[in-house]
Motif scaffolding. Structure first.
Motif, PDB file in Angstrom:
ATOM      1  N   ASP A 238      50.304   9.643  85.186  1.00 53.31           N
ATOM      2  CA  ASP A 238      49.362   9.390  86.288  1.00 53.31           C
ATOM      3  C   ASP A 238      47.967   9.066  85.743  1.00 53.31           C
ATOM      4  OD1 ASP A 238      51.220   9.698  88.235  1.00 53.31           O
ATOM      5  OD2 ASP A 238      50.662  11.755  88.785  1.00 53.31           O
ATOM      6  N   SER A 241      48.071   5.594  84.126  1.00 54.89           N
ATOM      7  CA  SER A 241      48.153   4.445  85.044  1.00 54.89           C
ATOM      8  C   SER A 241      46.831   4.233  85.777  1.00 54.89           C
ATOM      9  CB  SER A 241      49.305   4.613  86.031  1.00 54.89           C
ATOM     10  OG  SER A 241      48.985   5.609  86.964  1.00 54.89           O
ATOM     11  N   SER A 242      46.019   5.293  85.906  1.00 56.70           N
ATOM     12  CA  SER A 242      44.745   5.092  86.607  1.00 56.70           C
ATOM     13  C   SER A 242      43.666   4.534  85.677  1.00 56.70           C
ATOM     14  CB  SER A 242      44.278   6.401  87.261  1.00 56.70           C
ATOM     15  OG  SER A 242      43.973   7.342  86.257  1.00 56.70           O
ATOM     16  N   GLU A 268      61.162   8.631  89.717  1.00 57.69           N
ATOM     17  CA  GLU A 268      59.850   8.489  90.359  1.00 57.69           C
ATOM     18  C   GLU A 268      59.157   7.169  90.039  1.00 57.69           C
ATOM     19  OE1 GLU A 268      57.425  12.023  89.698  1.00 57.69           O
ATOM     20  OE2 GLU A 268      59.227  13.163  89.224  1.00 57.69           O
ATOM     21  N   TRP A 289      54.907   2.188  86.432  1.00 60.34           N
ATOM     22  CA  TRP A 289      54.560   3.533  86.894  1.00 60.34           C
ATOM     23  C   TRP A 289      53.319   3.364  87.753  1.00 60.34           C
ATOM     24  CZ3 TRP A 289      56.866   8.185  86.916  1.00 60.34           C
ATOM     25  CH2 TRP A 289      56.095   9.274  87.348  1.00 60.34           C
ATOM     26  N   LYS A 290      53.509   3.541  89.077  1.00 62.50           N
ATOM     27  CA  LYS A 290      52.387   3.356  90.017  1.00 62.50           C
ATOM     28  C   LYS A 290      51.665   2.031  89.733  1.00 62.50           C
ATOM     29  CE  LYS A 290      52.381   7.981  91.240  1.00 62.50           C
ATOM     30  NZ  LYS A 290      51.956   9.300  90.824  1.00 62.50           N
ATOM     31  N   ASP A 291      52.401   0.938  89.684  1.00 62.58           N
ATOM     32  CA  ASP A 291      51.861  -0.422  89.507  1.00 62.58           C
ATOM     33  C   ASP A 291      51.390  -0.754  88.090  1.00 62.58           C
ATOM     34  OD1 ASP A 291      52.370  -1.065  92.104  1.00 62.58           O
ATOM     35  OD2 ASP A 291      50.374  -0.448  92.814  1.00 62.58           O
TER      36      ASP A 291
END
Ligand code: AMP
Ligand code: MG
Length: 401
Positions: A238, A241-242, A268, A289-291
């Motif tokens: 997380d 990815s941010s 996920e 992973w989350k774009d």
């Protein structure tokens, strides 16, 4: 997972990866910082190279027609050592000007003779040979003003950066470097410098991958190494990815119960393929992973190195519109027997020697995918097609390491 492409050919894997692209950002960077960057636009020369006719030699400038019957005596009418001084002279019949390398040609002169082939006394020079017209570097003979020297996508090497300066650029538009997060996974991993307990090894993949990311011109960040727990992995993914453009993980993508990168991506994340027909290096996965694009690289150090070169590097080059391969390939004759695997493109680590018959490739080191020394002590990866028989003397493609 069932319907996801599984155990695909390398070419297909690259094609699947290339369906995901990052928005490329252009920035202007001082020439000093352009090494290993990707040029973002076509680049026309701002000047003629050279900008003016000049002497290629330290010697004398004169009229060629005066020199066709050597030895020739000419009157020295002056010296041109730098730009501006040429305006003082108009070289007439029987005259010569002392001139330094790179200095502008004076009016009237159309030939040069290097100093070693002359002797002079007072204001007289004796030429032992005919003057040389080809010792004049003509304005624009290397590059014309406005001519495109480099196309967008050019990888900026030292000589190319030098030429950009010659063309008058103090800075260049280049593709912004990708920020690449590198995450190693595994309970058994310790940082170099720490004390090893029984069953532990030093974590090496993140260091190797970091070097590979820099090698192709981008910015790696080694995030903390995570143990084999889903929660820790989720947290670091997380965060990655941010803050980053691309995530590389190492370890945990095989078939086992503890291969948690694969597991968390299945449950996920979004997997676009898993496993490729490449050995070493068959386990990787690619997805989002989350774009954020993520390559799950194998834990075995040789495998993670090979997968970076064969899969990650081509994708990065594609998404940054970089032209041409970053790899250098040569052809070499096999000096030892080598064996491909049955089902996959196989890379054998070889030493390369240059002999009378050209390059030869020698497989000297045991080829285990955990043996990073096999890469570090070798000069090349011999590329072998699955099932094919190779004999000593056969010529193969080799990627230089
Ligand atoms: P895995 O894919 O996680 O099962 O790892 C395969 C092998 O690679 C195991 O022997 C691991 O100990 C080793 N390995 C995994 N990650 C690393 C790493 N970051 N550095 C060095 N070796 C590793
Ligand atoms: Mg592991």
């Amino acid at each position: 997972m069932d319907e996801k492409p599984y155990f695909v050919e390398l070419g297909q894997a690259i094609e699947i990866c290339n369906r995901i692209t990052l928005q490329s950002v252009v920035e202007r960077v001082p020439l000093d910082d352009c090494y290993n960057r990707i040029l973002a636009t076509d680049l026309p020369s701002l000047v003629n190279d050279p900008p003016f006719d000049n002497s290629a030699m330290d010697g004398f400038a004169m009229r060629y027609e005066d020199t066709t019957n050597p030895p020739t005596d000419l009157e020295i009418i002056g010296v041109i050592q730098a730009a501006g001084q040429e305006d003082n002279f108009d070289v007439k019949k029987g005259q010569a000007v002392r001139i330094m390398t790179g200095a502008p040609m004076p009016k009237g002169a159309d030939a040069i003779l290097q100093i070693e082939l002359t002797s002079s006394k007072n204001n007289k020079v004796t030429l032992s040979q005919e003057g040389m017209k080809n010792f004049i570097r003509k304005a624009g003979e290397n590059l014309k003003k406005g001519e495109i020297a480099f196309e967008a996508g050019t990888h900026l090497t030292p000589s190319k950066i030098g030429l950009c300066a010659t063309m008058g650029y103090p800075s260049l538009p280049v593709v912004r470097r990708l920020k690449v997060a590198i995450i190693s996974t595994g309970d058994e991993l310790k940082q170099p410098g720490d004390e090893l307990e029984r069953g532990e090894i030093y974590e090496s993949n993140s260091f190797g991958l970091s070097g590979l990311v820099k090698w192709i011109g981008h910015t790696p960040t080694r995030l903390q190494c995570v143990g084999d727990t889903i929660d820790d992995l989720r947290n670091v993914l997380d965060k990655a990815s941010s803050e980053f453009d691309l995530i590389l993980t190492s370890g945990g993508v095989s078939m086992g119960e503890w291969d948690l990168v694969r597991k968390i991506m299945e449950e996920e994340g979004e997997i676009h393929f898993w496993r490729i027909k490449l050995r070493p290096g068959s386990p990787p996965l690619f997805g989002l992973w989350k774009d954020t694009p993520i390559f799950g690289l194998p834990g075995n150090p040789v495998s993670s190195h090979v997968v970076f070169r064969m899969l990650v590097a081509p994708w990065i080059r594609n998404t940054t519109s970089a032209k041409g391969p970053v790899e250098h390939r040569v052809r070499a004759k096999l000096a030892t027997t080598v064996k491909p695997t049955k089902d996959s493109l196989t890379l054998r680590r070889v030493s390369i020697e240059l002999g009378d018959e050209g390059l030869t490739a020698h497989q000297k080191i045991h080829q285990g995918s955990g043996n990073l020394a096999s890469v570090a002590f070798s000069e090349g990866f011999a590329i072998l097609q699955p099932m094919q028989e190779y004999s000593i003397g056969d010529t193969v493609d080799v990627i230089l390491i």
